[in-house]
Design an enzyme around this catalytic site. Structure first.
Site, mmCIF file in Angstrom:
data_model
loop_
_atom_site.group_PDB
_atom_site.id
_atom_site.type_symbol
_atom_site.label_atom_id
_atom_site.label_comp_id
_atom_site.label_asym_id
_atom_site.label_seq_id
_atom_site.Cartn_x
_atom_site.Cartn_y
_atom_site.Cartn_z
ATOM 1 N N CYS A 152 53.002 45.822 47.999
ATOM 2 C CA CYS A 152 52.346 47.078 47.609
ATOM 3 C C CYS A 152 52.575 48.198 48.617
ATOM 4 C CB CYS A 152 50.854 46.837 47.425
ATOM 5 S SG CYS A 152 50.543 45.537 46.248
ATOM 6 N N HIS A 191 48.055 53.787 46.385
ATOM 7 C CA HIS A 191 48.660 52.684 45.637
ATOM 8 C C HIS A 191 47.687 52.278 44.531
ATOM 9 C CE1 HIS A 191 50.158 48.846 44.473
ATOM 10 N NE2 HIS A 191 49.164 48.187 45.043
ATOM 11 N N ASN A 217 49.148 47.610 37.827
ATOM 12 C CA ASN A 217 49.658 47.614 39.202
ATOM 13 C C ASN A 217 51.151 47.264 39.172
ATOM 14 O OD1 ASN A 217 50.365 46.999 41.841
ATOM 15 N ND2 ASN A 217 48.512 45.818 42.282
HETATM 16 O O1 UT7 Z 1 48.149 45.424 44.833
HETATM 17 C C1 UT7 Z 1 47.980 44.187 45.425
HETATM 18 C C2 UT7 Z 1 46.660 44.108 46.031
HETATM 19 N N1 UT7 Z 1 45.733 43.524 45.098
HETATM 20 C C3 UT7 Z 1 44.531 44.023 45.031
HETATM 21 O O2 UT7 Z 1 44.236 45.014 45.669
HETATM 22 C C4 UT7 Z 1 43.540 43.288 44.162
HETATM 23 C C5 UT7 Z 1 42.166 43.448 44.717
HETATM 24 N N2 UT7 Z 1 41.183 42.684 43.963
HETATM 25 C C6 UT7 Z 1 40.820 43.025 42.716
HETATM 26 O O3 UT7 Z 1 41.323 43.985 42.174
HETATM 27 C C7 UT7 Z 1 39.721 42.224 42.082
HETATM 28 O O4 UT7 Z 1 39.256 41.256 42.980
HETATM 29 C C8 UT7 Z 1 40.137 41.539 40.760
HETATM 30 C C9 UT7 Z 1 40.353 42.579 39.687
HETATM 31 C C10 UT7 Z 1 41.388 40.722 40.970
HETATM 32 C C11 UT7 Z 1 39.037 40.616 40.275
HETATM 33 O O5 UT7 Z 1 37.855 41.349 40.098
HETATM 34 P P1 UT7 Z 1 36.501 40.850 40.754
HETATM 35 O O6 UT7 Z 1 35.480 41.826 40.365
HETATM 36 O O7 UT7 Z 1 36.738 40.623 42.207
HETATM 37 O O8 UT7 Z 1 36.253 39.502 39.971
HETATM 38 P P2 UT7 Z 1 36.057 38.019 40.541
HETATM 39 O O9 UT7 Z 1 37.357 37.468 40.993
HETATM 40 O O10 UT7 Z 1 34.904 38.014 41.492
HETATM 41 O O11 UT7 Z 1 35.636 37.266 39.230
HETATM 42 C C12 UT7 Z 1 34.404 37.569 38.542
HETATM 43 C C13 UT7 Z 1 34.348 36.740 37.274
HETATM 44 C C14 UT7 Z 1 34.681 35.266 37.492
HETATM 45 O O12 UT7 Z 1 33.851 34.528 36.620
HETATM 46 P P3 UT7 Z 1 32.490 33.831 37.151
HETATM 47 O O13 UT7 Z 1 32.921 32.907 38.249
HETATM 48 O O14 UT7 Z 1 31.627 34.943 37.621
HETATM 49 O O15 UT7 Z 1 31.980 33.140 35.945
HETATM 50 C C15 UT7 Z 1 36.090 35.146 37.049
HETATM 51 O O16 UT7 Z 1 36.421 33.860 36.587
HETATM 52 O O17 UT7 Z 1 35.333 37.232 36.353
HETATM 53 C C16 UT7 Z 1 36.139 36.126 35.902
HETATM 54 N N3 UT7 Z 1 37.471 36.630 35.607
HETATM 55 C C17 UT7 Z 1 37.834 37.126 34.405
HETATM 56 N N4 UT7 Z 1 37.136 37.268 33.264
HETATM 57 C C18 UT7 Z 1 37.799 37.807 32.209
HETATM 58 C C19 UT7 Z 1 38.544 36.703 36.444
HETATM 59 N N5 UT7 Z 1 39.585 37.242 35.787
HETATM 60 C C20 UT7 Z 1 39.174 37.507 34.531
HETATM 61 C C21 UT7 Z 1 39.795 38.062 33.398
HETATM 62 N N6 UT7 Z 1 39.062 38.200 32.268
HETATM 63 N N7 UT7 Z 1 41.073 38.487 33.412
#
Ligand code: UT7
Length: 336
Positions: free
Chosen positions: A116, A263, A293
């Protein structure tokens, strides 16, 4: 010592639009979740019959050349940022060199794989070559095809809803004008976190019969592993730090920023940075809603679209900033 200036911007995105509703059909996810957690509404996926990482970059570069009124033959260096190259080797830079007809001129092509942060790393390298006088016209590109490496399954849903394909390019030239162009660039890395966002296989550091096995193809080690929460937490700190570093270096404050192009990793990250710096909506550019992204390509695509929308005006103070795998992070401050 001459400064370098961005004289042309261009981009290319594949035609195929993939909406959140399209992804709902492939895995357990929802349009609402994706929009709420990332801001993404749709992204582009490549067409394997006509799009390659290098030819998308070539198309973006041609647009940038045309807008700059610069002939391809004037380019004397290519710096190509990607983590999804056409081949494992050689890098995509030489393929773009050939596509632009610059193989006859044998100009060098450098490949950068800082994910990135790749585009700003590439810009910084190009800037140094111009400052030393070694090169006068440099094409700096970011291009990615993420979709062919992603798995559209429940176990990979936190990764595969985020990434998209596309390419962006800028043409950098030496300028004699004092205080114009790229004022400074700033690069950082912290390898402590290398495995928090990475693709492990097929890695080189193992016995050759273990490099690519049938089990590997079924497992997740050939897919991106991302500790999203941790990446998010580090991103919001490093973004602010590296933007402030760029401003402080040049005796500027956050109030001097005319346009911040972060980014495009997650709209929540951009919104946090915007709020922390107190920037009004017209002083930050986001297009993650339409492209997801695209890793090294997000910033040059955004630059190209911002230019099209008349948002990059002469003497504007433009700040670029990125954070991602490595971890790496970087910024650039530009007097447009
Ligand atoms: O450019 C490269 C650098 N990358 C980044 O900067 C990414 C930075 N991180 C993020 O953007 C976020 O952490 C994500 C978008 C990847 C994830 O969002 P989050 O708010 O951190 O979600 P989480 O990983 O804490 O997951 C929350 C819930 C989980 O379910 P439970 O355990 O609460 O039941 C996940 O299993 O959301 C669930 N989940 C989804 N649900 C529906 C994870 N992915 C999905 C999905 N659809 N695609």
């Amino acid at each position: 010592m001459k400064n370098s200036r961005i004289v042309g911007v261009g981009h290319y995105v594949p035609e195929r639009v993939v909406t959140n509703q399209d992804l709902e059909k492939l895995m357990d996810t929802s349009n609402e979740w994706i929009i709420e957690r990332t801001g993404i509404r749709e992204r582009r996926f490549f067409d394997y019959k006509k799009d390659t990482c290098s030819n998308m970059a070539t198309r973006a570069t041609k647009m940038a050349l045309e807008r700059a009124g610069v002939d391809a033959m004037e380019i004397d260096l290519i710096v190509f940022a990607t983590i999804t190259p056409d081949y494992l080797f050689p890098g995509s830079g030489v393929l773009m060199q050939r596509e632009l007809g610059l193989d006859k001129k044998t100009i060098p092509a450098i490949d950068i794989r800082n994910a990135c942060s790749g585009f700003i790393y590439a810009l910084s390298i190009a800037d140094q070559f111009i400052k030393t006088g070694m090169y006068k016209t440099v094409a700096v590109v970011g291009s990615e095809i993420q979709s062919s490496a992603m798995e559209f399954s429940d176990r990979q849903r936190h990764v595969s809803v985020i990434f998209g394909d596309g390419a962006g390019a800028v043409i950098l030239q030496a300028t004699g004008e004092e205080g114009k162009g790229i004022l400074s660039t700033h690069m950082h890395a912290d390898g402590t976190f290398a495995e928090e966002l990475y693709v492990k296989d097929p890695g080189s550091s193992r016995k050759n019969e273990e490099r690519l096995t049938p089990e590997m193809l079924k497992g997740e080690s050939i897919r991106a592993h991302m500790n999203g929460n941790l990446v998010f937490k580090h991103a919001i700190v490093r973004f602010i730090e590296v933007i402030m570093e760029a401003l402080n270096t040049n005796g500027k404050t956050k109030d001097d920023i005319d346009l911040l192009i972060p980014h495009q990793a997650n709209l929540r990250i951009s919104n946090f940075v915007q709020q922390k710096l107190g920037l009004s909506d017209d002083r930050i550019y986001n297009n993650i809603q339409r492209y997801g992204n695209t890793t090294a390509a997000t910033i040059p695509i955004a630059l190209s679209e911002a230019w099209e929308e008349g948002k990059l005006k002469e003497n504007d103070l433009v700040c670029l900033a990125a954070f991602g795998s490595g971890f790496t992070w970087a910024s650039a401050l530009i007097n447009w």
